[in-house]
Design an enzyme around this catalytic site. Structure first.
Site, short mmCIF file in Angstrom:
data_model
loop_
_atom_site.label_atom_id
_atom_site.label_comp_id
_atom_site.label_asym_id
_atom_site.label_seq_id
_atom_site.Cartn_x
_atom_site.Cartn_y
_atom_site.Cartn_z
N PHE A 23 0.77 -1.20 0.06
CA PHE A 23 -0.23 0.04 0.12
C PHE A 23 0.80 1.17 -0.12
O PHE A 23 1.93 1.45 0.81
CB PHE A 23 -0.82 -0.09 1.32
CG PHE A 23 -1.81 1.06 1.31
CD1 PHE A 23 -3.07 0.85 0.71
CD2 PHE A 23 -1.86 2.24 2.06
CE1 PHE A 23 -4.05 1.80 0.57
CE2 PHE A 23 -2.83 3.12 1.78
CZ PHE A 23 -3.81 2.98 1.26
N ASP A 72 1.83 -4.64 9.00
CA ASP A 72 0.64 -3.82 8.80
C ASP A 72 -0.69 -4.64 8.51
O ASP A 72 -0.75 -5.39 7.90
CB ASP A 72 1.04 -2.94 7.50
CG ASP A 72 -0.27 -1.92 7.11
OD1 ASP A 72 -1.33 -2.20 7.62
OD2 ASP A 72 0.07 -1.06 6.52
N TYR A 100 -11.03 1.68 10.70
CA TYR A 100 -12.28 2.02 9.90
C TYR A 100 -12.39 1.14 8.72
O TYR A 100 -13.46 1.39 8.08
CB TYR A 100 -11.92 3.35 9.43
CG TYR A 100 -10.91 3.78 8.29
CD1 TYR A 100 -10.69 3.48 7.24
CD2 TYR A 100 -9.63 4.60 9.12
CE1 TYR A 100 -9.45 3.41 6.49
CE2 TYR A 100 -8.48 4.73 8.41
CZ TYR A 100 -8.43 4.23 6.97
OH TYR A 100 -7.30 4.42 6.60
N LYS A 101 -11.67 0.18 8.66
CA LYS A 101 -12.08 -1.16 7.65
C LYS A 101 -12.88 -1.95 8.38
O LYS A 101 -13.85 -1.95 8.72
CB LYS A 101 -10.50 -1.49 6.98
CG LYS A 101 -10.18 -0.17 6.15
CD LYS A 101 -8.45 -0.73 5.56
CE LYS A 101 -8.10 0.50 4.75
NZ LYS A 101 -6.59 0.51 4.63
N ARG A 109 -12.00 -4.45 -6.98
CA ARG A 109 -11.68 -5.28 -5.59
C ARG A 109 -13.01 -5.23 -4.92
O ARG A 109 -13.63 -4.15 -4.95
CB ARG A 109 -10.79 -4.23 -5.02
CG ARG A 109 -10.00 -5.21 -3.71
CD ARG A 109 -9.05 -4.04 -3.08
NE ARG A 109 -9.64 -2.85 -2.58
CZ ARG A 109 -9.39 -1.96 -1.54
NH1 ARG A 109 -7.94 -2.40 -1.02
NH2 ARG A 109 -9.84 -1.07 -1.03
C1 LIG Z 1 -5.91 1.45 4.46
C2 LIG Z 1 -4.40 1.36 4.60
C3 LIG Z 1 -3.80 2.50 5.15
C4 LIG Z 1 -4.31 3.88 5.63
O1 LIG Z 1 -3.44 4.49 6.21
P1 LIG Z 1 -4.16 5.83 6.84
O2 LIG Z 1 -2.95 6.52 7.48
O3 LIG Z 1 -5.26 5.41 7.87
O4 LIG Z 1 -4.63 6.74 5.89
C5 LIG Z 1 -2.06 2.19 5.43
N1 LIG Z 1 -1.91 1.06 5.09
C6 LIG Z 1 -2.46 0.13 4.51
C7 LIG Z 1 -1.75 -1.15 4.14
C8 LIG Z 1 -3.77 0.33 4.09
O5 LIG Z 1 -4.52 -0.72 3.62
#
Ligand SMILES: *Cc1c(COP(=O)(O)O)cnc(C)c1O
Length: 415
Positions: free
Chosen positions: A128, A200, A225-226, A374
């Protein structure tokens, strides 16, 4: 599975689903097939109730007294331990704070501080992007430190690990393909080489059973939030293994990480525990929504959750491949469910337009550049019938070429 299930069989799967009643604890708009809980989880009456109480009573009436009276000050630690329970962390190692991006920054620096004689960070080329952007930021503050990327410098992370590597930053599930890593095996491989690992968990916290302590993980970060359904912009979490807490230092040394924040001392002294991974005043209203969402998780068996997740994603793949054969879709996720998270990706040359057409027909997934459709499957509020309906609409859009309408080609800021 033998043969393709029909609608009767699908309805029987819903009727036999032990998690079916969980859907009533969420707000899912009638007629919507929501396959995007891996980007933003659904709302819940429990979260609304907490928000209302926090806003009207604690803020509105009690004002500043609520820092003590309503437990606002301790909330990052209390909620941290509750998330800890869902990811296999014993109490005192997890705190809710800031965003995942900020927590990656803290974790990478803290990990580097544990290996001062090493200079290399290993990460995934297909990570990501924020993980890589933050890594660049960390490197910019550490002259001599360098990055090795999976998929660029070698085909696999394992090939990149040697005695110069300080830290490996790795996604438990890849945000695009949904591929799941073996946490225990990779952690061991990293530690055998003398390095530390930062996991992560954005796409696994609340999606499947995780055992951070059991895997002997060093650090972990993730968002709420996911799959955890904490609400838009809900605060993230960071885990630091107990054995590192005394030594691991993070650079965002704000007053909430101080050993005695209300002594108002001039000099910095890090708290002895996980509190040292906070920075400053936290977003209490968002935290209260998260608290409501976490109440739901008290009643969830993570192994039952995983069984349903696998059944949903297996069914989706089976139905799409049978009904949409020859319509330009290629499976991008692992076919083997033991190597897959709770999402499924298909490649299509016009993925953006196809997804826009789906969303207009109330089937919400998301598009990831350049060509990925997705779909996330959140077992607490998605049923087998949703999978069926989603595939029917997808098939219709592809067969009818509905996605070719020019209105589906216009890109919005957030995809
Ligand atoms: C959604 C996501 C993030 C989000 O990071 P934010 O700082 O909350 O915007 C980070 N890493 C991964 C792998 C994600 O899927």
């Amino acid at each position: 599975m033998t043969g393709l299930p029909d609608l009767t069989a699908i309805e029987a799967m819903d009727a036999a689903d032990p998690l079916r009643a969980m859907r009533d604890r969420f707000v899912v708009p009638e007629g919507l097939v929501y396959l995007d809980g891996n980007s933003l989880g659904a709302a819940s009456p429990a979260a609304f109730a907490e928000l209302e109480q926090a806003a009207k009573v604690e803020w509105g009436r009690d004002l500043i007294r609520s820092w003590n009276k309503a437990g606002w000050f301790e909330m990052p630690l209390v909620l941290g331990d509750r998330i800890g329970k869902l990811v296999g962390a014993a109490p005192g190692q997890t705190v809710v704070a800031d965003t995942t991006s900020i927590n990656i920054y803290k974790a990478l620096h803290a990990a580097m501080s544990l290996r001062p004689d090493r200079t290399i960070i290993v990460a995934e080329g297909g990570s990501f992007p924020t993980d890589l952007y933050i890594t660049e930021g960390v490197l910019s503050t550490r002259p001599g430190a360098t990055l090795r990327l999976e998929g660029v410098d070698a085909p696999s992370i394992e090939d990149l690990i040697d005695e110069n590597v300080a830290v490996v930053l790795v996604n438990h599930v890849n945000y695009k393909s949904g591929e799941l890593r073996d946490m225990a095996a990779l952690t061991k491989r990293v530690q055998d080489a003398g390095a530390v690992v930062v996991w992560d968990l954005c796409h696994t916290a609340g999606a499947l059973p995780i055992d951070l302590d059991g895997a002997n993980a060093d650090f972990a970060v993730g968002c709420s939030y996911k799959y955890l359904n904490g609400g838009p912009g809900a605060p993230a979490f960071i885990y630091v293994a107990q054995r590192h807490l005394a030594e691991a230092r993070q650079p965002l040394s704000g007053w909430w990480s101080h050993a005695r924040p209300f002594a108002f001392e001039q000099g910095y002294a890090a708290d002895a525990g996980i509190r040292r991974f906070q920075c400053g005043t936290q977003c209490i209203l968002s935290m209260r929504a998260l608290k409501g969402a976490l109440d739901i998780w008290d009643d969830v068996d993570m192994h039952a959750l995983r069984r349903k997740s696998v059944a949903l994603t297996d069914l989706f793949i089976q139905l799409v491949e049978a009904k949409c054969e020859g319509l330009g879709l290629t499976l991008e996720s692992p076919r083997d469910s033991s190597r897959r998270g709770s999402q499924v990706a298909f490649r299509h040359d016009n993925a953006y337009a196809v997804m826009q057409a789906l969303i207009e027909r109330d089937v919400i997934g998301d598009f990831r550049a350049p060509s990925t459709l997705r779909f996330g499957f959140t077992p607490l509020y998605i049923g087998f019938k949703d999978v069926w309906t989603g595939v029917e609409v997808l098939e219709d859009i592809l067969r009818s070429d509905a996605w070719k309408d020019e209105r589906f080609a216009v890109k919005a800021a957030v995809t």
